[in-house]
Motif scaffolding. Structure first.
Motif, PDB file in Angstrom:
ATOM      1  N   ASN A 149      36.947 116.262  39.064  1.00 12.59           N
ATOM      2  CA  ASN A 149      37.821 115.842  40.263  1.00 12.59           C
ATOM      3  C   ASN A 149      36.685 114.768  41.155  1.00 12.59           C
ATOM      4  N   LEU A 150      37.069 113.684  41.332  1.00  9.23           N
ATOM      5  CA  LEU A 150      36.481 112.906  41.910  1.00  9.23           C
ATOM      6  C   LEU A 150      36.788 112.440  43.245  1.00  9.23           C
ATOM      7  N   LYS A 151      35.930 112.173  44.158  1.00 10.72           N
ATOM      8  CA  LYS A 151      36.054 111.533  45.569  1.00 10.72           C
ATOM      9  C   LYS A 151      36.886 110.286  45.615  1.00 10.72           C
ATOM     10  N   THR A 152      36.602 109.585  44.498  1.00 12.82           N
ATOM     11  CA  THR A 152      36.996 108.022  44.644  1.00 12.82           C
ATOM     12  C   THR A 152      37.341 107.697  43.239  1.00 12.82           C
ATOM     13  N   ALA A 153      38.188 106.806  43.091  1.00 14.74           N
ATOM     14  CA  ALA A 153      38.221 106.219  41.829  1.00 14.74           C
ATOM     15  C   ALA A 153      36.885 105.800  41.223  1.00 14.74           C
ATOM     16  N   ASP A 154      36.682 105.862  39.879  1.00 10.55           N
ATOM     17  CA  ASP A 154      35.220 105.945  39.456  1.00 10.55           C
ATOM     18  C   ASP A 154      35.033 105.507  37.915  1.00 10.55           C
ATOM     19  N   VAL A 155      35.662 104.478  37.598  1.00  7.77           N
ATOM     20  CA  VAL A 155      35.625 104.044  36.179  1.00  7.77           C
ATOM     21  C   VAL A 155      34.188 104.059  35.474  1.00  7.77           C
ATOM     22  N   PRO A 156      33.430 103.684  35.881  1.00  5.43           N
ATOM     23  CA  PRO A 156      32.133 103.420  35.369  1.00  5.43           C
ATOM     24  C   PRO A 156      31.340 104.859  35.125  1.00  5.43           C
ATOM     25  N   THR A 438      28.215  97.684  49.871  1.00  5.35           N
ATOM     26  CA  THR A 438      29.897  97.570  50.060  1.00  5.35           C
ATOM     27  C   THR A 438      30.352  96.985  48.392  1.00  5.35           C
ATOM     28  N   LEU A 439      29.674  96.003  47.905  1.00 10.59           N
ATOM     29  CA  LEU A 439      30.232  95.352  46.749  1.00 10.59           C
ATOM     30  C   LEU A 439      29.890  96.386  45.781  1.00 10.59           C
ATOM     31  N   MET A 440      29.003  97.287  45.643  1.00 10.11           N
ATOM     32  CA  MET A 440      28.864  98.539  44.840  1.00 10.11           C
ATOM     33  C   MET A 440      29.934  99.256  44.807  1.00 10.11           C
ATOM     34  N   ARG A 441      30.442  99.602  45.914  1.00  8.43           N
ATOM     35  CA  ARG A 441      31.395 100.669  46.286  1.00  8.43           C
ATOM     36  C   ARG A 441      32.605 100.162  45.990  1.00  8.43           C
ATOM     37  N   GLU A 442      32.934  98.612  46.011  1.00  6.46           N
ATOM     38  CA  GLU A 442      34.189  98.113  45.639  1.00  6.46           C
ATOM     39  C   GLU A 442      34.071  98.033  44.020  1.00  6.46           C
ATOM     40  N   GLY A 443      33.060  97.659  43.388  1.00  2.00           N
ATOM     41  CA  GLY A 443      33.175  97.533  42.010  1.00  2.00           C
ATOM     42  C   GLY A 443      33.241  98.942  41.464  1.00  2.00           C
ATOM     43  N   GLN A 444      32.646 100.022  42.060  1.00  3.54           N
ATOM     44  CA  GLN A 444      32.910 101.503  41.395  1.00  3.54           C
ATOM     45  C   GLN A 444      34.342 101.884  41.682  1.00  3.54           C
ATOM     46  N   ALA A 445      35.173 101.480  42.648  1.00  3.81           N
ATOM     47  CA  ALA A 445      36.510 102.016  42.802  1.00  3.81           C
ATOM     48  C   ALA A 445      37.522 100.968  42.038  1.00  3.81           C
ATOM     49  N   GLU A 446      37.222  99.941  41.645  1.00  8.27           N
ATOM     50  CA  GLU A 446      38.115  98.844  41.117  1.00  8.27           C
ATOM     51  C   GLU A 446      38.434  99.386  39.757  1.00  8.27           C
ATOM     52  N   THR A 447      39.645  99.217  39.279  1.00  3.13           N
ATOM     53  CA  THR A 447      39.912  99.625  37.802  1.00  3.13           C
ATOM     54  C   THR A 447      40.418  98.409  37.211  1.00  3.13           C
ATOM     55  N   PRO A 449      39.547  95.159  35.511  1.00  2.00           N
ATOM     56  CA  PRO A 449      38.430  94.573  34.812  1.00  2.00           C
ATOM     57  C   PRO A 449      37.967  93.128  35.327  1.00  2.00           C
ATOM     58  N   ALA A 450      38.901  92.388  35.447  1.00  2.00           N
ATOM     59  CA  ALA A 450      38.627  90.906  35.671  1.00  2.00           C
ATOM     60  C   ALA A 450      38.196  90.911  37.307  1.00  2.00           C
ATOM     61  N   LYS A 451      38.809  91.760  38.043  1.00  3.67           N
ATOM     62  CA  LYS A 451      38.419  91.909  39.645  1.00  3.67           C
ATOM     63  C   LYS A 451      36.993  92.564  39.680  1.00  3.67           C
ATOM     64  N   ARG A 452      36.665  93.514  38.700  1.00  5.34           N
ATOM     65  CA  ARG A 452      35.198  94.049  38.673  1.00  5.34           C
ATOM     66  C   ARG A 452      34.102  92.962  38.284  1.00  5.34           C
ATOM     67  N   VAL A 453      34.533  92.020  37.301  1.00  7.98           N
ATOM     68  CA  VAL A 453      33.690  90.941  37.306  1.00  7.98           C
ATOM     69  C   VAL A 453      33.265  90.139  38.311  1.00  7.98           C
ATOM     70  N   GLU A 454      34.429  89.653  39.165  1.00  7.64           N
ATOM     71  CA  GLU A 454      34.458  88.965  40.290  1.00  7.64           C
ATOM     72  C   GLU A 454      33.435  89.809  41.352  1.00  7.64           C
ATOM     73  N   ILE A 455      33.745  90.816  41.592  1.00 13.90           N
ATOM     74  CA  ILE A 455      33.014  91.529  42.516  1.00 13.90           C
ATOM     75  C   ILE A 455      31.396  91.753  42.212  1.00 13.90           C
ATOM     76  N   PHE A 456      31.164  91.912  40.975  1.00 14.75           N
ATOM     77  CA  PHE A 456      29.764  92.167  40.553  1.00 14.75           C
ATOM     78  C   PHE A 456      29.078  90.750  40.489  1.00 14.75           C
ATOM     79  N   HIS A 457      29.910  89.713  40.138  1.00  9.72           N
ATOM     80  CA  HIS A 457      29.116  88.443  40.395  1.00  9.72           C
ATOM     81  C   HIS A 457      28.749  87.985  41.702  1.00  9.72           C
ATOM     82  N   LYS A 458      29.679  88.473  42.746  1.00 11.15           N
ATOM     83  CA  LYS A 458      29.158  88.320  44.216  1.00 11.15           C
ATOM     84  C   LYS A 458      27.931  89.267  44.422  1.00 11.15           C
ATOM     85  N   PHE A 459      27.925  90.234  44.069  1.00  8.44           N
ATOM     86  CA  PHE A 459      26.679  91.021  44.038  1.00  8.44           C
ATOM     87  C   PHE A 459      25.535  90.731  43.348  1.00  8.44           C
TER      88      PHE A 459
END
Length: 505
Positions: A149-156, A438-447, A449-459
């Motif tokens: 049971n997770l505190k936040t969405a965490d696909v990775p 902040t970007l790490m947290r956003e990338g962790q919670a985002e489900t 795939p395309a948005k995750r790529v965008e977030i981690f490029h900013k990171f």
């Protein structure tokens, strides 16, 4: 600046000499794979180890819930299936009923729960603790099911679980306090004996739920260096070897009885700065250093061209063109301008590296020393034995460190430990940044795939601009074998798990 590589010439002469003399005899055992490497494991606790040799050994003895195949897909290990809830806040595993530890005990949900509670316990000092901080509670509703049971969405988190730092160990051994002194896993092999810096003896685990391995066991000999390994292979005294030195690896195809396995890796070579120490706490100094170095020259001179320039994201699904990143093309004029703006007029700092791990560390340090001298930075190089280096690195007790760090198929478990505010390796990075966190947290919670790529490029863009570390290159993973050995499939992660499929003619 034009670089010649005296190490290449000297290594070539050493190889030629080694190949013309008799190699140290190694024992011949029928149906046992005779393996060699030049750097030995530094410990047996799968939750604590960061050194590559330790991880490579323990991957044969322990198992996580899931693992990565050579194409970086998540596949079953102890778990036969898994499912995320639609909101990605619950992850349910079904365990293989045939999974057993080498002490004969069945792997149970209680063992899984105890293993992750141990990883999450700060006193354990687990290498990957921060990758699992999203875990709130762990339920074991029956004898085959584990629910996270997770505190936040965490696909990775699923990729994070596919490493030996998330190995499942017996709850009884945790209670007894014997993790790290005895190696009781559920993997394909049993560790029968370990003589540090000399030899490991493994035997096939007849109770392994993954099926039968094709050899009776593996004997690993620790040889003095990789030229000795190549000589032993050539003499037919070693069947299979792990190689790290590109100068040695590129000699293998010249040998008629040998085969080289070469795969692009996710691990990265990096100059880690310590931004908590002056003058590396000055952003313009760090950026000046990034602008001053010629990454391709380092690849050509230190890696014999066996690699490519990389940014922080080495995994294919997220990697950007490095030429688009801040100051990835050498610009000495900009570097000198940044140094002038920093108010720092040159300085001396010590850079540490591990002897032989990787073998290119000393050469990388020498090229960096020459390049940074162009902007008034004097690097003093100190090479250390691997176990001393690892302890110094983990304590963050350095000005700079030439390092080779492991990669992951997902950016979050790869960098969360270093660059979030609760990362358990913050002592190594010595760098806290609100934007990165902040970007790490956003990338962790985002489900998506395309948005995750965008977030981690900013990171990645922000990380490179802040320059706490200077990413240099990725290289190749190498193994060499006699042509009588077949079945091994290499992986970008560097794992030797493919030895489960090896047979000897």
């Amino acid at each position: 600046m034009n670089w010649t590589n005296p190490r290449k010439l000297m290594t070539g002469l050493a190889i030629a000499t080694a190949l013309s003399t008799a190699a140290v005899a190694l024992p011949v055992e029928a149906a046992t794979l005779r393996m060699a490497w030049s750097q030995d494991a530094t410990g047996l606790d799968p939750h604590k180890q960061t050194a590559f040799p330790s991880i490579r050994l323990l991957e044969l003895v322990y198992e996580p819930l899931v693992r990565l195949d050579p194409d970086l897909n998540v596949i079953p290990a102890i778990a036969t299936s898994w499912e995320f809830a639609p909101d990605a806040k619950t992850l349910t595993f079904k365990l293989d009923p045939n999974a057993k530890f080498t002490n004969g005990a069945q792997v149970t949900p209680a063992d899984v729960k105890a293993s992750f509670e141990r990883i999450l316990n700060e006193e354990t000092a687990a290498a990957a603790r921060s990758n699992f901080l999203s875990i709130d509670t762990i339920d074991t509703p029956d004898d085959a099911t584990v629910v996270f049971n997770l505190k936040t969405a965490d696909v990775p988190i699923l990729v994070a679980m596919a490493t030996i730092n998330a190995a499942i160990v017996p709850a009884s051994e945790i209670t007894a306090g014997t993790i790290g002194t005895e190696a009781i896993g559920s993997g394909p092999f049993k560790l029968d004996s370990w003589e540090p810096n000399s030899r490991e003896v493994l035997s096939a685990n007849a109770d392994w739920a993954g099926g039968d391995v094709k050899v009776d066991g593996i004997t690993i000999s620790v040889l003095p260096d990789e030229t000795a390994i190549l000589a032993s292979l050539r003499a037919g005294q070693t069947d299979f070897a792990l190689l790290n030195d590109p100068l040695v690896a590129t000699m293998v195809p010249n040998e008629p009885n040998l085969q080289l396995n070469r795969v692009a890796g996710l691990a990265y070579n990096v100059l880690q700065l310590n931004p908590s120490r002056p003058p590396m706490d000055n952003l313009k100094v760090r950026q000046a250093m990034s602008c001053a170095i010629n990454r391709q020259e380092i690849v050509d001179a230190a890696l014999a061209g066996e690699g490519k320039v990389t940014g922080p994201l080495t995994m294919p699904a997220f990697a950007q063109d490095p030429s688009t990143l801040f100051c990835y093309e050498q610009d000495l004029e900009k570097a000198k301008q940044l140094m002038a703006e920093s108010g720092v007029t040159g300085f001396t700092a010590k850079v540490i590296g591990a002897t032989g791990e990787p073998p290119v560390a000393a050469s990388e340090a020498q090229v960096l020393q020459a390049q940074l001298a162009e902007i008034g930075i004097n690097l003093e190089i100190e090479m250390m034995e691997l176990n001393v280096y690892v302890d110094t690195w983990l304590a963050g007790n350095f000005d700079m460190a030439v390092a080779q760090n492991g990669g992951r198929p997902d950016p979050f478990p790869m960098y969360n430990r270093y660059f979030t505010k609760d990362g358990n390796l913050l002592k190594v990075s010595n760098f806290v940044d609100d934007t990165l966190d902040t970007l790490m947290r956003e990338g962790q919670a985002e489900t998506d795939p395309a948005k995750r790529v965008e977030i981690f490029h900013k990171f990645e863009n922000h990380l490179v601009e802040q320059s706490p570390w200077l990413w240099l290159s990725t290289g190749y993973g190498y193994t060499a074998q006699l042509k009588t050995v077949s079945g091994f499939v290499p992986s970008p992660t560097g794992t030797l798990f493919g030895l489960t499929e090896v047979s000897i003619q």
